[in-house]
Design an enzyme around this catalytic site. Structure first.
Site, PDB file in Angstrom:
ATOM      1  N   LYS A  14       0.827  -1.214   0.000  1.00 47.06           N
ATOM      2  CA  LYS A  14       0.000   0.000   0.000  1.00 47.06           C
ATOM      3  C   LYS A  14       0.861   1.263   0.000  1.00 47.06           C
ATOM      4  CE  LYS A  14      -2.375  -0.914   3.782  1.00 47.06           C
ATOM      5  NZ  LYS A  14      -1.777  -2.181   4.226  1.00 47.06           N
ATOM      6  N   ARG A  88      -9.816   0.959   8.775  1.00 49.50           N
ATOM      7  CA  ARG A  88      -9.420  -0.397   9.159  1.00 49.50           C
ATOM      8  C   ARG A  88     -10.511  -1.126   9.923  1.00 49.50           C
ATOM      9  NH1 ARG A  88      -3.555   0.660   8.978  1.00 49.50           N
ATOM     10  NH2 ARG A  88      -2.371  -1.251   9.254  1.00 49.50           N
ATOM     11  N   ARG A 127      11.575  -5.720   5.432  1.00 44.81           N
ATOM     12  CA  ARG A 127      11.452  -4.285   5.739  1.00 44.81           C
ATOM     13  C   ARG A 127      12.056  -3.982   7.113  1.00 44.81           C
ATOM     14  NH1 ARG A 127       5.583  -1.567   5.678  1.00 44.81           N
ATOM     15  NH2 ARG A 127       5.397  -2.497   7.734  1.00 44.81           N
ATOM     16  N   ARG A 133      11.416  -1.022  11.763  1.00 48.05           N
ATOM     17  CA  ARG A 133      10.145  -0.802  12.465  1.00 48.05           C
ATOM     18  C   ARG A 133       9.943  -1.880  13.519  1.00 48.05           C
ATOM     19  NH1 ARG A 133       5.043   0.541   8.654  1.00 48.05           N
ATOM     20  NH2 ARG A 133       3.962  -0.617  10.268  1.00 48.05           N
ATOM     21  N   ARG A 144      -0.667  -8.802  13.515  1.00 46.17           N
ATOM     22  CA  ARG A 144      -1.223  -7.777  12.626  1.00 46.17           C
ATOM     23  C   ARG A 144      -2.022  -8.426  11.496  1.00 46.17           C
ATOM     24  NH1 ARG A 144       3.997  -4.904  11.076  1.00 46.17           N
ATOM     25  NH2 ARG A 144       2.723  -3.596   9.727  1.00 46.17           N
TER      26      ARG A 144
HETATM   27  P1  AMP Z   1       0.511   0.758   9.022  1.00 50.68           P
HETATM   28  O1  AMP Z   1       1.670   1.683   8.869  1.00 50.68           O
HETATM   29  O2  AMP Z   1      -0.671   1.150   8.182  1.00 50.68           O
HETATM   30  O3  AMP Z   1       0.899  -0.689   8.851  1.00 50.68           O
HETATM   31  O4  AMP Z   1       0.021   0.881  10.535  1.00 50.68           O
HETATM   32  C1  AMP Z   1       0.850   0.553  11.627  1.00 50.68           C
HETATM   33  C2  AMP Z   1       0.032   0.424  12.892  1.00 50.68           C
HETATM   34  O5  AMP Z   1      -0.620   1.669  13.189  1.00 50.68           O
HETATM   35  C3  AMP Z   1      -1.108  -0.593  12.853  1.00 50.68           C
HETATM   36  O6  AMP Z   1      -0.661  -1.913  13.152  1.00 50.68           O
HETATM   37  C4  AMP Z   1      -2.054  -0.048  13.913  1.00 50.68           C
HETATM   38  O7  AMP Z   1      -1.574  -0.347  15.200  1.00 50.68           O
HETATM   39  C5  AMP Z   1      -1.913   1.460  13.719  1.00 50.68           C
HETATM   40  N1  AMP Z   1      -2.906   1.983  12.743  1.00 50.68           N
HETATM   41  C6  AMP Z   1      -2.644   2.532  11.525  1.00 50.68           C
HETATM   42  N2  AMP Z   1      -3.776   2.899  10.905  1.00 50.68           N
HETATM   43  C7  AMP Z   1      -4.788   2.566  11.757  1.00 50.68           C
HETATM   44  C8  AMP Z   1      -6.214   2.670  11.678  1.00 50.68           C
HETATM   45  N3  AMP Z   1      -6.826   3.189  10.594  1.00 50.68           N
HETATM   46  N4  AMP Z   1      -6.930   2.218  12.732  1.00 50.68           N
HETATM   47  C9  AMP Z   1      -6.334   1.702  13.822  1.00 50.68           C
HETATM   48  N5  AMP Z   1      -5.009   1.560  13.958  1.00 50.68           N
HETATM   49  C10 AMP Z   1      -4.231   1.987  12.931  1.00 50.68           C
END
Ligand code: AMP
Length: 192
Positions: A14, A88, A127, A133, A144
């Site tokens: 993404k 999400r 990554r 990260r 996740r």
């Molecule tokens: P990402 O960078 O999109 O993989 O997001 C990393 C982490 O941020 C996720 O595992 C969640 O803990 C949190 N997170 C990101 N976007 C959301 C969302 N829309 N709703 C809830 N938690 C989020």
């Protein structure tokens, strides 16, 4: 105004595809993950709440994430968005829809990146070596993916009911994925 929802499990590409899309269509990138990581780095109160969930691979509560999006929508001269990692949950999707209705806009299309679980894990572990990260650690990655299947996948049905969902094979090379995404946007977007 083109509003694209880019959807898929962690590691499906993404972030990479969002960067290409914002350039190609002149849109703004809205990644809730990036926003939350920035809040954590700046040690804000919101960042402290978010860190607790992110470190475990759990979702940050809906009200926290929705308030971030509301703030972005308060901006004047809005461009179209590529939504990356949001919504999400179905509650987030409903909140997003009503915010968009408030400014007489809509989600034009939802692109789903489909990638096998083995490949997701491989990409995220890779990554971790490059970006470091903390949540790209095997047990957290597995959580996740589980959270995606249980809490996030239902968002797909929500937008399917609106006829907006198009699935793209995310296992292809980056450029081929991008080409297929653009084809879907150019031919099937509900916004003219
Ligand atoms: P990402 O960078 O999109 O993989 O997001 C990393 C982490 O941020 C996720 O595992 C969640 O803990 C949190 N997170 C990101 N976007 C959301 C969302 N829309 N709703 C809830 N938690 C989020």
């Amino acid at each position: 105004m083109l509003n694209i929802l880019l959807f898929g499990p962690p590691g499906s590409g993404k972030g990479t595809q969002s960067k290409l899309l914002i350039q190609h269509y002149g849109l703004k990138h809205l990644s809730t993950g990036d926003i939350l990581r920035k809040e954590i780095a700046e040690q804000t109160p919101l960042g402290r709440i978010a860190q607790h969930y992110i470190d475990k691979g759990e979702l940050v509560p809906d009200e926290v994430v929705i308030s971030i999006i509301e703030e972005m929508f308060a901006e004047k001269n809005l461009k179209g968005f590529v939504f990356d990692g949001f919504p999400r949950t179905v509650a987030q999707a409903k909140a997003l829809d009503s915010m968009l209705i408030g400014i007489k806009k809509t989600i034009c299309i939802m692109i789903v990146l489909q990638v096998s679980e083995d490949e997701l894990i491989k990409r995220l572990l890779n990554r971790a070596k490059i970006e470091g990260r903390k949540d790209d650690e095997l047990s957290i990655i597995e959580n996740r993916i589980k959270v995606y299947q249980n809490q996030t996948a239902p968002v797909l049905d929500y937008y399917k009911a609106q006829g907006k969902v198009f699935i793209v094979n995310g296992m292809q090379p980056e450029e081929a994925v991008f080409k297929e995404i653009c084809y879907n946007i150019d031919n099937f977007s509900q916004c003219k």
